[in-house]
Design a protein around this motif. Structure first.
Motif, PDB file in Angstrom:
ATOM      1  N   PHE A   1       0.867  -1.186   0.000  1.00 20.95           N
ATOM      2  CA  PHE A   1       0.000   0.000   0.000  1.00 20.95           C
ATOM      3  C   PHE A   1       0.901   1.233   0.000  1.00 20.95           C
ATOM      4  CE2 PHE A   1      -1.980  -3.490   2.239  1.00 20.95           C
ATOM      5  CZ  PHE A   1      -3.210  -3.600   1.598  1.00 20.95           C
ATOM      6  N   THR A   2       0.554   2.210  -0.803  1.00 18.29           N
ATOM      7  CA  THR A   2       1.407   3.404  -0.914  1.00 18.29           C
ATOM      8  C   THR A   2       0.588   4.677  -0.771  1.00 18.29           C
ATOM      9  OG1 THR A   2       1.164   3.482  -3.327  1.00 18.29           O
ATOM     10  CG2 THR A   2       3.026   2.234  -2.451  1.00 18.29           C
ATOM     11  N   LEU A   3       1.232   5.667  -0.207  1.00 17.56           N
ATOM     12  CA  LEU A   3       0.709   7.029  -0.168  1.00 17.56           C
ATOM     13  C   LEU A   3       1.824   7.953  -0.653  1.00 17.56           C
ATOM     14  CD1 LEU A   3      -1.047   7.079   3.326  1.00 17.56           C
ATOM     15  CD2 LEU A   3      -2.172   6.988   1.092  1.00 17.56           C
TER      16      LEU A   3
ATOM     17  N   SER B   1       2.371  -8.445  -5.425  1.00 16.31           N
ATOM     18  CA  SER B   1       3.407  -9.124  -6.190  1.00 16.31           C
ATOM     19  C   SER B   1       3.439 -10.590  -5.790  1.00 16.31           C
ATOM     20  CB  SER B   1       4.774  -8.488  -5.949  1.00 16.31           C
ATOM     21  OG  SER B   1       5.168  -8.630  -4.602  1.00 16.31           O
ATOM     22  N   ALA B   2       3.750 -11.413  -6.771  1.00 18.46           N
ATOM     23  CA  ALA B   2       3.830 -12.858  -6.530  1.00 18.46           C
ATOM     24  C   ALA B   2       5.138 -13.368  -7.120  1.00 18.46           C
ATOM     25  CB  ALA B   2       2.640 -13.571  -7.165  1.00 18.46           C
ATOM     26  N   GLN B   3       5.895 -14.103  -6.299  1.00 19.12           N
ATOM     27  CA  GLN B   3       7.209 -14.607  -6.720  1.00 19.12           C
ATOM     28  C   GLN B   3       7.207 -16.121  -6.642  1.00 19.12           C
ATOM     29  OE1 GLN B   3       9.723 -12.292  -7.540  1.00 19.12           O
ATOM     30  NE2 GLN B   3      10.883 -14.032  -8.378  1.00 19.12           N
ATOM     31  N   HIS B   4       7.641 -16.750  -7.736  1.00 21.30           N
ATOM     32  CA  HIS B   4       7.753 -18.208  -7.760  1.00 21.30           C
ATOM     33  C   HIS B   4       9.110 -18.548  -8.345  1.00 21.30           C
ATOM     34  CE1 HIS B   4       7.122 -22.439  -8.742  1.00 21.30           C
ATOM     35  NE2 HIS B   4       6.012 -22.425  -7.994  1.00 21.30           N
ATOM     36  N   GLY B   5      10.051 -18.834  -7.463  1.00 21.83           N
ATOM     37  CA  GLY B   5      11.396 -19.075  -7.911  1.00 21.83           C
ATOM     38  C   GLY B   5      11.977 -17.824  -8.550  1.00 21.83           C
ATOM     39  N   ALA B   6      12.412 -17.938  -9.803  1.00 20.14           N
ATOM     40  CA  ALA B   6      13.009 -16.798 -10.497  1.00 20.14           C
ATOM     41  C   ALA B   6      11.976 -15.902 -11.173  1.00 20.14           C
ATOM     42  CB  ALA B   6      13.997 -17.300 -11.551  1.00 20.14           C
ATOM     43  N   LEU B   7      10.732 -16.348 -11.178  1.00 17.73           N
ATOM     44  CA  LEU B   7       9.674 -15.618 -11.881  1.00 17.73           C
ATOM     45  C   LEU B   7       8.866 -14.777 -10.902  1.00 17.73           C
ATOM     46  CD1 LEU B   7       8.028 -15.152 -14.511  1.00 17.73           C
ATOM     47  CD2 LEU B   7       6.608 -17.112 -13.796  1.00 17.73           C
ATOM     48  N   GLY B   8       8.608 -13.523 -11.301  1.00 20.87           N
ATOM     49  CA  GLY B   8       7.781 -12.651 -10.480  1.00 20.87           C
ATOM     50  C   GLY B   8       6.737 -11.939 -11.323  1.00 20.87           C
ATOM     51  N   VAL B   9       5.565 -11.741 -10.715  1.00 23.74           N
ATOM     52  CA  VAL B   9       4.474 -11.017 -11.375  1.00 23.74           C
ATOM     53  C   VAL B   9       3.964  -9.964 -10.405  1.00 23.74           C
ATOM     54  CG1 VAL B   9       2.203 -11.176 -12.440  1.00 23.74           C
ATOM     55  CG2 VAL B   9       3.824 -13.047 -12.726  1.00 23.74           C
ATOM     56  N   THR B  10       3.750  -8.760 -10.934  1.00 18.98           N
ATOM     57  CA  THR B  10       3.280  -7.659 -10.094  1.00 18.98           C
ATOM     58  C   THR B  10       2.149  -6.922 -10.805  1.00 18.98           C
ATOM     59  OG1 THR B  10       5.478  -7.354  -9.141  1.00 18.98           O
ATOM     60  CG2 THR B  10       3.930  -5.520  -8.922  1.00 18.98           C
ATOM     61  N   ALA B  11       1.168  -6.499 -10.028  1.00 15.54           N
ATOM     62  CA  ALA B  11       0.077  -5.667 -10.562  1.00 15.54           C
ATOM     63  C   ALA B  11      -0.245  -4.600  -9.530  1.00 15.54           C
ATOM     64  CB  ALA B  11      -1.157  -6.503 -10.867  1.00 15.54           C
ATOM     65  N   GLY B  12      -0.652  -3.450 -10.011  1.00 15.75           N
ATOM     66  CA  GLY B  12      -0.991  -2.376  -9.076  1.00 15.75           C
ATOM     67  C   GLY B  12      -1.842  -1.317  -9.731  1.00 15.75           C
TER      68      GLY B  12
ATOM     69  N   GLY C   1      -2.647   7.518  -3.840  1.00 11.85           N
ATOM     70  CA  GLY C   1      -2.713   6.322  -3.013  1.00 11.85           C
ATOM     71  C   GLY C   1      -2.830   5.115  -3.906  1.00 11.85           C
ATOM     72  N   GLY C   2      -2.088   4.071  -3.588  1.00 11.10           N
ATOM     73  CA  GLY C   2      -2.107   2.906  -4.454  1.00 11.10           C
ATOM     74  C   GLY C   2      -2.103   1.609  -3.682  1.00 11.10           C
ATOM     75  N   VAL C   3      -2.483   0.581  -4.407  1.00 16.81           N
ATOM     76  CA  VAL C   3      -2.439  -0.761  -3.849  1.00 16.81           C
ATOM     77  C   VAL C   3      -1.849  -1.678  -4.908  1.00 16.81           C
ATOM     78  CG1 VAL C   3      -4.819  -1.231  -4.607  1.00 16.81           C
ATOM     79  CG2 VAL C   3      -3.782  -2.610  -2.792  1.00 16.81           C
ATOM     80  N   GLY C   4      -0.984  -2.565  -4.483  1.00 15.57           N
ATOM     81  CA  GLY C   4      -0.367  -3.485  -5.418  1.00 15.57           C
ATOM     82  C   GLY C   4      -0.170  -4.842  -4.791  1.00 15.57           C
TER      83      GLY C   4
END
Length: 646
Positions: free
Chosen positions: A570-572, A613-624, A608-611
């Motif tokens: 969460f960001t401000l 992230s998901a990490q699986h080994g060397a792979l990562g996915v992020t949305a926000g 203000g934001g919300v994001g």
């Protein structure tokens, strides 16, 4: 042949005509050998006038030095030199062949001679047997009514008016004494201009004062040759009478219902013809609604007003028709907001916020906190957003939409230092006042972090530099028959920032407060629009903003789900601009400058934001997703990214 609406018109006429802004004094030179020579615009004080140009309907003022009226130009050498100095280029003679043969014109230097025989006969109509002054008056009243009822005379007056409409320089028209055929021509022109009926009558009757010497001489000659009775009968015809003109005006109503109908149905003039004549003769001090406009709208209305002194006015142009129609309708139809090209200022404001928009796209990966020493992470982000700013202070509301990819790499050098770089493209479209600006940016960014303790904890310093090449194209549909103005240019956008932050652990949450400064600069090259008579010559634009940054990121401890490490964030944030945030663009048309300000001029941005992230080994996915708010501005940005570390 009547000209078509065109932007290609000569400018010579306007060298002698300036935007008046006030009633002009009547300074027409008096001619010793031509007593009834005068400016159509008004009557000198010594001859019963105000000494100033006549006013018209809709806050207009007659222009001086446009049309002159006269008696036959049988003038002296000195008076001919005076006429030539007025740059008159059309001498329109309304007389019959017999009158011309008796006293041919001495044509001013540089003028072309045009004969329009109003009566269409070899000689003027004979006076007939006159038994009384009343009979003489009745005969002249009948003659004036024929100005309206006789098709030959109507065709003659139509030709005169069209000749005047097509004149690109001062013109003169006359008959023998300059009072009857010339008088009716003047009445038609003044009616087109919107001069008050009482003033029209007063100007018509002024021939009696201008011609007082001639009238007295002719009356004495009649008395000497034919006696007092003959002089009494003919006396009313030597000058003009209110009843003469009123007879013609009454006939206009009887035959056509209005002067407008007489001009269009009786004489066959088009509305374009009427508007060209009116614009030549009248300067409007204030356009409809102009006094109530502010900001960009006021600047646009001022440009429209100033263009009355350009070749676009008083000629067969789309602008002339638009403006005269607007005056009749009492509304500029929104053109005051469209003509200045606000969209370019809005595009520059959009470009200045590109470094701000990059923050969210870079945030998940730029620092390299999840990488080991010596490890590199590659990432691809798709980002886009929408921002809207309300209309205010005379500026039209604006909207922005954008989307694009960003590909980058982050490398961790040691436990204290990481660096990153990224390349991308951002397509944006800015809209305001019915116009759109398409903005393409090839972006490059490079930066790094130095952590005093470790990249994953403790205080740190971030630095970043951004650069982008800009391709810009605007499209401005103007309405009002004025076409669509189009233009394109290129530019650059630069950004630089430095941020101090701290990574803190509080219970099961990681807090990252930070503060810093940012500078952004944009340049857009000048260009010339095409496609409209109101296409602008756009100036080069250069704008710089500096801002203070503050923010807080809150990240709960990660969750483990099916081999994935999931971390919400969460960001401000806040960005404050201590200086003036206004962004302006300038452009020119016929040496008149118009300045427009962007709708966006907020001194602060809160977000203000919300994001996640998901990490699986060397792979990562992020949305926000991030929502933004400023003074009159709201927006939303979103991004989805994928990363791989090796």
């Amino acid at each position: 042949m009547r000209p078509t609406l065109s932007g290609a018109v000569p400018a010579v006429f306007w060298l002698a005509i300036t935007h008046a802004f006030a009633q002009q004094p009547i300074t027409t030179p008096m001619l010793a050998s031509d007593g009834n020579f005068r400016d159509l615009a008004g009557i000198a004080a010594q001859y019963g006038g105000t000494g100033f140009a006549d006013t018209t309907a809709n806050d207009g003022v007659m222009r001086t030095g446009v049309f002159y009226r006269s008696e036959a130009l049988n003038v002296s050498d000195a008076d001919l030199a005076t006429l030539s100095a007025l740059h008159i280029t059309r001498d329109i003679d309304l007389r019959t062949p017999s009158e011309i043969a008796q006293t041919p014109d001495r044509v001013p230097a540089g003028a072309i001679y045009i004969n329009v025989n109003i009566y269409g006969t070899a000689a003027p109509p004979p006076p007939g047997m006159l038994s009384s002054p009343a009979a003489a008056i009745a005969q002249f009243e009948a003659q004036y009514r024929e100005f309206v009822t006789d098709p030959v005379q109507r065709a003659g007056f139509a030709t005169v008016l069209l000749d005047l409409a097509n004149s690109t320089d001062p013109a003169l028209y006359h008959c023998s004494a300059g009072k009857d055929r010339t008088g009716w021509t003047s009445v038609l022109l003044q009616s087109i201009a919107g001069v008050a009926p009482a003033t029209i009558m007063n100007d018509y009757l002024a021939s009696n004062q201008y011609e007082a010497g001639r009238i007295s001489t002719e009356l004495a000659a009649i008395q000497a040759s034919s006696g007092d009775a003959a002089a009494a009968i003919l006396a009313p015809t030597l000058g003009v009478q209110p009843g003469f003109l009123q007879a013609a005006l009454d006939q206009v109503i009887a035959s056509y219902g209005s002067m407008q109908a007489y001009l269009t149905q009786g004489l066959g003039l088009t509305q374009a013809d009427i508007y060209v004549l009116r614009a030549k003769m009248v300067d409007y001090l204030m356009l409809p609604g102009q006094s109530g406009f502010t900001g960009n709208a006021a600047a646009g209305a001022a440009l429209l007003n100033e263009l009355q002194a350009s070749p676009l006015s008083g000629n067969y142009t789309a602008f002339n028709y638009y403006l005269q129609s607007a005056i009749d309708q009492g509304s500029l139809g929104g053109m005051q907001s469209q003509v200045g090209g606000q969209v370019r200022a809005d595009a520059a404001a959009y470009l200045l916020r590109q470094p701000y928009r990059l923050d969210d796209a870079l945030a998940p990966y730029a620092a390299g906190r999840d990488l080991a020493v010596g490890q590199t992470g590659m990432w691809l982000t798709g980002w886009g957003g929408y921002v809207a700013t309300n209309a205010h202070d005379g500026a039209a509301g604006s909207s922005e939409q954008s989307a694009g990819p960003l590909i980058g790499a982050t490398h961790v050098i040691d436990t204290h230092t990481s660096v990153f770089m990224a390349l991308g493209y951002d397509w944006g479209q800015v809209g305001s006042a019915g116009a759109t600006g398409d903005v393409g940016i090839v972006l490059g960014t490079i930066g790094g972090r130095y952590a005093f303790r470790a990249l994953a904890e403790g205080p740190y310093v971030d630095a970043r530099a951004d650069v982008g090449g800009v391709d810009y194209q605007d499209t401005r549909p103007l309405g009002g028959g004025l076409g669509t103005a189009r233009g394109n240019g290129a530019g650059m956008v630069y950004g630089g920032q430095a941020v101090f932050g701290d990574i803190l652990r509080v219970a099961s949450v990681t807090l990252t407060p930070q503060a810093g400064v940012r500078v952004a600069h944009v340049t857009l090259g000048g260009f010339q629009e095409t496609g409209s008579e109101l296409a602008l010559d756009v100036d080069r634009q250069s704008n710089t903003t500096a801002s203070l940054l503050a923010g807080l990121a809150v990240a709960p401890d990660p969750l483990l789900r099916g081999g994935w490490t999931i971390t919400p964030t969460f960001t401000l944030g806040a960005e404050l601009m201590p200086g003036n945030p206004s962004v302006a663009s300038t452009a020119n048309l016929y040496d008149y400058t118009v300045r427009q300000y962007a709708a966006y001029d907020s001194r602060y941005l809160l977000d203000g934001g919300v994001g996640i992230s998901a990490q699986h080994g060397a792979l990562g996915v992020t949305a926000g997703v991030t929502a933004m708010h400023g003074d009159g501005t709201t927006g939303i940005d979103g991004q989805v990214s994928v990363a791989y570390r090796f």
